[in-house]
Write a protein that holds these residues in place. Structure first.
Motif, short mmCIF file in Angstrom:
data_model
loop_
_atom_site.label_atom_id
_atom_site.label_comp_id
_atom_site.label_asym_id
_atom_site.label_seq_id
_atom_site.Cartn_x
_atom_site.Cartn_y
_atom_site.Cartn_z
N ILE A 8 0.86 -1.19 0.00
CA ILE A 8 0.00 0.00 0.00
C ILE A 8 0.89 1.24 0.00
O ILE A 8 1.90 1.28 0.70
CB ILE A 8 -0.90 0.02 1.25
N GLY A 9 0.50 2.24 -0.77
CA GLY A 9 1.20 3.52 -0.79
C GLY A 9 0.22 4.64 -0.54
O GLY A 9 -0.97 4.53 -0.85
N GLN A 10 0.71 5.72 0.04
CA GLN A 10 -0.11 6.88 0.37
C GLN A 10 0.49 8.09 -0.34
O GLN A 10 1.70 8.24 -0.39
CB GLN A 10 -0.13 7.07 1.88
N GLY A 11 -0.36 8.95 -0.88
CA GLY A 11 0.11 10.15 -1.54
C GLY A 11 -0.65 11.37 -1.06
O GLY A 11 -1.83 11.29 -0.71
N TYR A 12 0.05 12.50 -1.05
CA TYR A 12 -0.55 13.78 -0.65
C TYR A 12 0.10 14.86 -1.48
O TYR A 12 1.32 14.84 -1.70
CB TYR A 12 -0.31 14.05 0.84
N ASP A 13 -0.70 15.81 -1.94
CA ASP A 13 -0.13 16.95 -2.66
C ASP A 13 -1.00 18.17 -2.39
O ASP A 13 -2.18 18.05 -2.05
CB ASP A 13 -0.07 16.67 -4.16
N VAL A 14 -0.39 19.32 -2.55
CA VAL A 14 -1.08 20.60 -2.33
C VAL A 14 -0.51 21.63 -3.30
O VAL A 14 0.69 21.59 -3.63
CB VAL A 14 -0.90 21.08 -0.86
N HIS A 15 -1.38 22.48 -3.82
CA HIS A 15 -0.96 23.58 -4.68
C HIS A 15 -1.79 24.82 -4.36
O HIS A 15 -2.95 24.72 -4.00
CB HIS A 15 -1.13 23.23 -6.17
N ARG A 16 -1.16 25.96 -4.54
CA ARG A 16 -1.80 27.26 -4.32
C ARG A 16 -2.70 27.59 -5.52
O ARG A 16 -2.35 27.29 -6.66
CB ARG A 16 -0.70 28.32 -4.18
N GLU A 33 -12.31 30.57 -12.05
CA GLU A 33 -11.52 31.81 -12.23
C GLU A 33 -10.09 31.68 -11.73
O GLU A 33 -9.25 32.55 -12.01
CB GLU A 33 -12.21 33.00 -11.56
N LEU A 34 -9.78 30.61 -10.99
CA LEU A 34 -8.43 30.39 -10.48
C LEU A 34 -7.92 29.03 -10.95
O LEU A 34 -8.70 28.14 -11.27
CB LEU A 34 -8.42 30.43 -8.94
N GLY A 35 -6.60 28.89 -10.97
CA GLY A 35 -5.98 27.62 -11.31
C GLY A 35 -4.88 27.31 -10.32
O GLY A 35 -4.51 28.13 -9.48
N LEU A 36 -4.34 26.12 -10.44
CA LEU A 36 -3.29 25.69 -9.51
C LEU A 36 -1.91 26.04 -10.03
O LEU A 36 -1.59 25.84 -11.21
CB LEU A 36 -3.42 24.18 -9.26
#
Length: 165
Positions: A8-16, A33-36
């Protein structure tokens, strides 16, 4: 010690979120109106899925496989990177069994786009659409995702060892 042949693998990501960028999630262009903001298309969902499958296969993470300082990857579709990640996983002797992922975003509403996201991710992972589940949730106005400053995604992936031929 042989092990079970499952990981099993876990992933996490975040962008403004910023003006002047497209919002792409799971390879789907979402009108907003916004993008990452990011080096590639900043598809936070696909990035979390890549981290999960790469991690499950013991291959590190997206930053190791596809560094954000590589000019060849500037603006690239994350679905292209996902297919490359799947090829790395397969070359290491594993295949994806299933993925479950969650997008964390206050806006826009994403429910109608989730099936297409799952289909795109399944294609990139060389699995059937029913092997990929995508959900979306808000954080009730709390934190950076709740205020609309950014988006995050989490994913878990199960891989199994390929049979030796």
């Amino acid at each position: 010690m042989a092990g079970t042949g499952l990981r099993i693998g876990q992933g996490y990501d975040v962008h403004r979120l910023v003006k002047g960028r497209a919002l792409v999630l799971g390879g789907v262009d979402i009108p907003y109106e916004l993008g990452l903001l990011g080096h590639s298309d900043a598809d936070v969902l696909t990035h979390a899925v890549m981290d999960a499958v790469l991690g499950a296969a013991g291959l590190g993470d997206i930053g190791k496989a596809f560094p954000d300082n590589d000019p060849a990857l500037a603006g690239i579709s994350s679905l292209i990177l996902l297919a490359r990640a799947e090829a790395l996983v397969r070359a290491a002797g594993w295949r994806v069994v299933n993925v479950d992922a969650t997008i964390i975003a206050q806006k826009p509403k994403l429910a109608s786009y989730l099936p297409e996201m799952a289909q795109n991710l399944a294609a990139g992972l060389a699995v059937l659409p029913e092997q990929v589940n995508v959900k979306a949730t808000t954080e009730e106005g709390l934190g950076f995702t709740g205020t609309g400053a950014g988006m995050a995604a989490q994913a878990v992936a199960l891989v199994e060892r390929l049979p030796k031929i």
